[in-house]
Design a protein around this motif. Structure first.
Motif, short mmCIF file in Angstrom:
data_model
loop_
_atom_site.label_atom_id
_atom_site.label_comp_id
_atom_site.label_asym_id
_atom_site.label_seq_id
_atom_site.Cartn_x
_atom_site.Cartn_y
_atom_site.Cartn_z
N ILE A 1 -0.69 -1.81 -12.58
CA ILE A 1 -0.38 -0.82 -11.54
C ILE A 1 1.01 -0.26 -11.76
O ILE A 1 1.26 0.93 -11.58
CB ILE A 1 -0.44 -1.45 -10.14
CG1 ILE A 1 -1.79 -2.11 -9.87
CG2 ILE A 1 -0.13 -0.41 -9.06
CD1 ILE A 1 -1.82 -2.89 -8.57
N ASP B 1 -5.75 2.11 -2.14
CA ASP B 1 -4.32 2.12 -2.45
C ASP B 1 -3.47 2.50 -1.25
O ASP B 1 -2.35 2.01 -1.08
CB ASP B 1 -4.04 3.10 -3.59
CG ASP B 1 -4.43 2.55 -4.95
OD1 ASP B 1 -4.90 1.40 -5.01
OD2 ASP B 1 -4.28 3.27 -5.95
N ARG C 1 -4.45 -3.05 -2.97
CA ARG C 1 -4.35 -2.37 -4.26
C ARG C 1 -4.70 -3.30 -5.42
O ARG C 1 -4.82 -2.85 -6.56
CB ARG C 1 -2.93 -1.83 -4.47
CG ARG C 1 -2.50 -0.81 -3.45
CD ARG C 1 -1.04 -0.41 -3.63
NE ARG C 1 -0.83 0.32 -4.88
CZ ARG C 1 0.38 0.70 -5.31
NH1 ARG C 1 1.46 0.41 -4.60
NH2 ARG C 1 0.51 1.36 -6.45
N SER D 1 0.84 -1.19 0.00
CA SER D 1 0.00 0.00 0.00
C SER D 1 0.88 1.25 0.00
O SER D 1 2.06 1.20 0.36
CB SER D 1 -0.93 0.00 1.22
OG SER D 1 -0.18 -0.03 2.42
#
Length: 628
Positions: free
Chosen positions: A597, A435, A440, A79
């Motif tokens: 991501i 997040d 996430r 995170s």
């Protein structure tokens, strides 16, 4: 390196034998064990006291800090509330982050200011402790003849331990940094250093010699020796033949792997001869375990979590019969202060620093029928995977390791205003998706914690006696390394090492049988290359999040290749309101897709970690790794 390999402190040591009973009972200092330099080597008790300090040179990477980062492949992401952990530096291509000079929090297990051999878990760094252990081992080996008041068995026990620690310390550094000087004698403190860096395979050959001799000197079980009977039942962590054989094979397999072979010979393929040597060492070990000569066994799947944590057992070290090599555990409740909390989200009563599995890595967990998932967003008729029911029919290890949408997280009573968080809301926009302080990726990690590890059930409280610790090596790893070594050495999934009946594919199927997964499918047996794909996937699943993936991707020469540079999140919507009476495996979702991501900016230089500038500036022969 200079101050580590040129300094030695003979200090008060532990004479009580290392056991796997309780963290309070092994490696406690016995006042009577404090020895002078003059008497350190005269008999077994004193020499063993000297040798004991080497066990405190094994970093506990699982519990090095309040929260801990040891998975640096494409397997895990953190995170965003903090960015001090080394995984963030690795993700950004900043491999200097392993060094404490570039890690202001001291949260990595690779480095520390000094070679601290006390009982403080937060002071253990691999770099200083490995050099310290090498010098201490060499001092012991050069003084072995002073052990006059001892039996032949006792001399073998001491020498075997010293040889193992010398080889293990070199191996642990080599796998991150490449070929190094192999220090096999006490270096004079009044002479300049001039030892050149060897190639990886040259260094590995010297480590193999030490591992082989250690294996020949050491017993399978210290309880069966006269010296070990004085501490019967408390010898589980003692260096033994099985540990030495395991690392003999691993040392050969790493040296045979494409990265190490390329560093040494220029060829990015496996070295077949070194692979065969690795297979032979693993075969020797497995023959001992399968014949019953050694006590190591795979834990049954209903005890699988005992590999990683124990609860309600007086902080017993995890691992059971499957653990082969693990280090001491310092301080009851150490892992529950932070390690247990780093896998749960803030809305479930944990901290805001959360480590979660990446969606791309979760895809390695295929189907129970043994087949892989080609694309998580597309239905696959062969395997039976359906993106509308992505949790259905999966490898049983998926359900053990991974928390997914709709899974019951909080077991006990909840106030009405937070009842909505009882179940993992991991769909897009769900309360567990954050997040900064949540997942996430759409997943949680349960491999190392019980289901009660949350802020409401308080499964991490001191009274629960929870102990989390990941072994450096366990028996399942040996089976999979054997399969890889045989396939690479003999170019066939159907081959076996001389003297051991199991083939490479048999070894993989042993691990699948334990988990209740179907055997390797015929289409992966047509060639060694196709089989190796399943070996690597099996290794990704069975050894998931245990700290192996980063080094595996490096040694396979895959670290900088797409898709291994990608970290993704699973995005999806619930097809209906969550019904708690339905098995979450059967929950239907819609619009399942993956979102990138992070793409890690890796190039050729990222296959080796950079050495410390202060060390490479000591003398020209100790060169920096390319690109750094």
């Amino acid at each position: 390196m200079k101050r580590y390999i040129k300094s030695i402190l003979i200090m008060g040591l532990v004479s009580s034998m290392v056991g796997g009973v309780s963290c309070k009972k092994y490696l406690d200092r016995d006042p009577e064990s404090i020895v002078s330099e003059e008497s350190a080597f005269k008999d077994f008790r004193n020499f063993q006291g000297y040798t004991e300090e080497l066990y405190n040179c094994i970093p506990d990477f699982t519990n090095r800090y309040w929260t801990n980062s040891w998975n640096w492949g494409e397997d895990e992401i953190q995170s965003t509330v903090q960015n001090f952990h080394i995984v963030n530096k690795i993700d950004n291509g900043d491999f200097w982050g392993w060094q404490r000079e570039f890690d202001g929090w001291g949260a990595g297990f690779m480095d520390n200011a000094t070679a601290n051999t006390n009982n403080d878990r937060m002071t253990k760094g691999l770099w200083p402790l490995a050099w310290y252990a090498i010098r201490k081992s060499n001092i012991g080996l050069e003084n072995i003849d002073k052990m006059v008041n001892a039996t032949d068995e006792e001399r073998k026990l001491i020498k075997g331990q010293l040889l193992f620690f010398r080889a293990w310390s070199h191996f642990m550094l080599m796998q991150y940094f490449g070929g190094l000087p192999y220090v096999d004698k006490v270096l004079p403190s009044d002479e300049p250093l001039r030892l050149p860096r060897l190639s990886y395979q040259e260094c590995a050959a010297l480590a193999a010699k030490d591992f082989r001799e250690a294996a020949d000197l050491l017993p399978i079980n210290w309880d069966d020796t006269q010296a070990g009977r004085t501490t019967l039942g408390k010898n589980q962590l003692r260096i033994n033949k099985i540990m030495a054989l395991g690392y003999l094979g691993k040392n050969y397999l790493w040296a045979a792997s494409p990265l190490m072979n390329s560093e040494s010979t220029g060829s990015k393929s496996y070295n077949a001869e070194l692979s065969k040597l690795a297979a032979a060492a693993f075969a020797e070990l497995l023959q001992l375990t399968e014949s019953g000569a050694a006590p190591h066994r795979l834990l049954p799947f209903n005890k699988y979590s005992d590999n990683f944590y124990t609860i309600g057992q007086n902080f017993m070290i995890p691992g059971g019969t499957e653990a082969i090599f693990t280090g001491p555990y310092w301080g009851a409740h150490g892992s529950t202060y932070g390690t247990a909390k780093q896998y749960m989200t803030l809305v479930a009563g944990a901290e805001s620093l959360v480590f979660t599995p990446t969606a791309n890595y979760v895809n390695y967990y295929g189907m129970q029928n043994g087949l892989p998932i080609p694309n998580s967003a597309q239905a696959d008729a062969a395997s039976g995977y359906d993106p509308q029911y992505p949790w259905r029919g999966r490898d049983p290890r998926f359900y053990n390791d991974i928390g997914y949408d709709g899974v019951k997280v909080i077991q006990g009573p909840l106030a009405e205003e937070v009842e909505r968080n009882r179940y993992a809301n991991l769909h897009t926009g769900g309360s567990y998706r954050d997040d900064r302080s949540g997942s996430r990726t759409g997943y949680l990690l349960y491999k190392f914690v019980p289901r009660t590890a949350n802020g409401y059930d308080q499964g991490w409280n001191y009274g629960q006696n929870l102990n989390i610790k990941v072994s450096y090596m366990r028996l399942a790893d040996i089976y999979l390394m054997y399969a890889e070594a045989v396939a690479a050495g003999y170019n066939s999934a159907a081959a076996s090492a001389p003297g051991f009946a199991k083939t490479a594919v048999d070894a993989v199927n042993v691990i699948r049988d334990r988990a209740g997964v179907a055997h390797v499918a015929p289409q992966f047996l047509a060639s060694a290359d196709e089989f190796m794909k399943e070996v690597r996937r099996e290794r990704a699943v069975e050894l998931a999040f245990e700290g192996h993936r980063f080094n595996d991707l490096r040694r396979w020469y895959l670290l900088s290749e797409v898709p291994y540079t990608l970290k993704t999140a699973a995005e999806f919507d619930r097809a209906a309101t969550l019904n708690s009476t339905i098995d979450p495996k059967e929950n239907r979702v819609v619009n399942y897709r993956e979102r990138v991501i992070l793409q890690r900016p890796f190039g050729e230089r990222h296959y080796w970690l950079p050495l410390k500038r202060s060390d490479v500036n000591m003398y020209p022969e100790f060169k920096q790794n390319p690109g750094w």
